[in-house]
Design an enzyme around this catalytic site. Structure first.
Site, short mmCIF file in Angstrom:
data_model
loop_
_atom_site.label_atom_id
_atom_site.label_comp_id
_atom_site.label_asym_id
_atom_site.label_seq_id
_atom_site.Cartn_x
_atom_site.Cartn_y
_atom_site.Cartn_z
N LYS A 25 28.37 -21.87 29.78
CA LYS A 25 28.30 -23.34 29.73
C LYS A 25 27.74 -23.93 31.02
O LYS A 25 27.00 -24.93 30.98
CB LYS A 25 29.70 -23.91 29.46
CG LYS A 25 30.22 -23.64 28.05
CD LYS A 25 29.36 -24.31 27.00
CE LYS A 25 29.98 -24.24 25.62
NZ LYS A 25 29.14 -24.88 24.58
N LYS B 115 12.31 -31.02 22.92
CA LYS B 115 11.07 -31.39 23.61
C LYS B 115 9.93 -31.55 22.61
O LYS B 115 9.16 -32.53 22.66
CB LYS B 115 10.73 -30.32 24.64
CG LYS B 115 9.40 -30.51 25.35
CD LYS B 115 9.22 -29.44 26.42
CE LYS B 115 7.86 -29.57 27.10
NZ LYS B 115 6.78 -29.05 26.21
N THR C 123 31.74 -17.86 13.77
CA THR C 123 33.06 -18.47 13.93
C THR C 123 33.22 -19.72 13.07
O THR C 123 34.34 -20.19 12.87
CB THR C 123 33.35 -18.82 15.41
OG1 THR C 123 32.35 -19.73 15.87
CG2 THR C 123 33.35 -17.58 16.27
N ARG D 219 43.88 -20.50 20.30
CA ARG D 219 44.28 -21.65 21.10
C ARG D 219 45.74 -22.02 20.83
O ARG D 219 46.30 -21.66 19.79
CB ARG D 219 43.35 -22.83 20.85
CG ARG D 219 42.00 -22.66 21.54
CD ARG D 219 41.03 -23.76 21.21
NE ARG D 219 40.34 -23.52 19.96
CZ ARG D 219 39.18 -24.09 19.63
NH1 ARG D 219 38.60 -24.91 20.49
NH2 ARG D 219 38.61 -23.83 18.46
N TYR E 209 32.27 -17.23 28.96
CA TYR E 209 32.24 -18.59 28.40
C TYR E 209 31.95 -19.62 29.49
O TYR E 209 31.07 -20.48 29.35
CB TYR E 209 33.56 -18.90 27.72
CG TYR E 209 33.61 -20.24 27.02
CD1 TYR E 209 32.75 -20.54 25.97
CD2 TYR E 209 34.54 -21.22 27.40
CE1 TYR E 209 32.80 -21.76 25.32
CE2 TYR E 209 34.59 -22.44 26.76
CZ TYR E 209 33.72 -22.71 25.72
OH TYR E 209 33.77 -23.93 25.08
N SER F 114 28.62 -22.25 19.62
CA SER F 114 29.20 -21.33 20.61
C SER F 114 30.61 -20.96 20.19
O SER F 114 31.35 -21.82 19.70
CB SER F 114 29.28 -21.97 22.00
OG SER F 114 29.92 -21.09 22.91
#
Length: 328
Positions: free
Chosen positions: A150, A106, A36, A187, A146, A76
């Site tokens: 999350k 880490k 994307t 959107r 989605y 994402s």
């Protein structure tokens, strides 16, 4: 020189973050598999010795040589059209991708910031939404891929903080807009602007009474920067609390563009939130942050970008039509 890895760095938000961290004197590694994201968003950064692009899927093993001071996990699909077309990839990047990125943090002793979302609140029964609200999410609905990705990512991030002692930060991002959004990402703002600039009917879902709160990307990036450099571990809302209906927003886009487009109404998608407004009292208190760019100013700056993109799309269509005519 401090060094940061930004996953999803060729996306809308990621590319703006790459610019901000370069401006702050960081060496930036931008990781994206371009599903994307787009190289168009970062091509102006190529050639800078402090910038490195890695074409890689974050759900696979990540190897980054050298030290890292911070990892910002923004990889994402983030718009309805993307995560509905890419449901498995969305779930994988929220789970496996977050796991891989946290494992790297880490190993490197790096601070980790997770890009979470207001969609964790689902179709909320609390308004405005505060960070201590657990949400109203349909885990088996189409948007669940989605929302739950999350929510899992937040749980994984907190587990790495509590069990492994990784320095973590979680931002819950509310509706954000600005240059580099894709015309076809589904959107409201890019859809409305693209339709208005091309003179097509503007599609409003439902009766347009559902609300959203729109934050300009520069304000969001400032909030991300402050959160990363804070000591706050628990999720923090970053967004603009100025709420408006989708119908009023469509009319504002029409007014701004001077378009002759009409409004057309379609059924509301399943589980589409009826209201969305961040409570940013925590961001004000902990980060000293609140948005500074009003909607009119932000929309005018965004419109300049979309005019260019619509002109480019029209030129491409013209070239294709000309080629088809020549070949017939």
């Amino acid at each position: 020189m401090k060094r940061v890895l930004i996953t999803g760095g060729a996306g809308f938000l990621g590319s703006h973050l790459c610019e901000r961290f370069l401006a702050e004197g960081y060496s930036v590694i931008c990781m994206d598999n371009l599903v994307t994201g787009s190289l168009d968003n970062i091509e102006h950064l190529f050639g800078r010795k402090e910038f490195l692009f890695m074409n890689q899927d974050v759900t696979e093993f990540i190897h980054v040589p050298g030290h890292l001071d911070a990892i910002l996990h923004f990889a994402s699909p983030a718009s309805p059209i993307d995560y509905l077309e890419l449901p498995i990839q969305t779930l994988k990047v929220g789970s496996l991708g977050t796991h891989k990125a946290l494992g790297l943090a880490k190993a490197k002793g790096a601070r980790f910031l997770l890009a979470s979302t207001s969609e964790c609140y689902g179709d909320p029964e609390v308004h405005p939404q505060k960070e201590d609200y657990w949400g109203n999410v349909n885990p088996v609905g189409p948007r669940g891929v989605y929302d739950e990705a999350k929510r899992f990512a937040e749980a994984m991030t907190m587990a790495y903080h509590r069990f492994h002692g990784v320095e973590t930060r979680i931002i819950r991002i509310f509706n954000t807009y600005g240059p580099r959004m894709r015309l076809n990402d589904g959107r409201a703002l890019p859809a409305f602007m693209g339709q208005a600039l091309e003179g097509r009917p503007i599609t409003v879902f439902g009766d347009g009474s559902q609300t959203r709160s729109f934050c300009f990307v520069d304000d969001l990036v400032e909030g991300i920067w402050r959160l990363l450099n804070s000591s706050e571990v628990l999720p923090t809302n970053i967004g603009n609390p100025a709420e408006m209906t989708i119908l009023d927003f469509a009319k504002k886009v029409l007014e701004l563009t001077g378009s002759v487009s009409t409004l057309t109404f379609k059924d509301l998608p399943a589980d589409d939130p009826k209201v969305r407004q961040p409570d940013i009292s925590k961001a004000r208190r902990v980060l000293g942050w609140e948005p500074t760019i009003d909607l009119d100013t932000g929309l005018k700056r965004t419109l300049e970008y979309f005019r260019t993109k619509v002109d480019e799309r029209s030129a491409r269509r013209g070239s294709v039509a000309a080629g088809d005519a020549a070949g017939s």
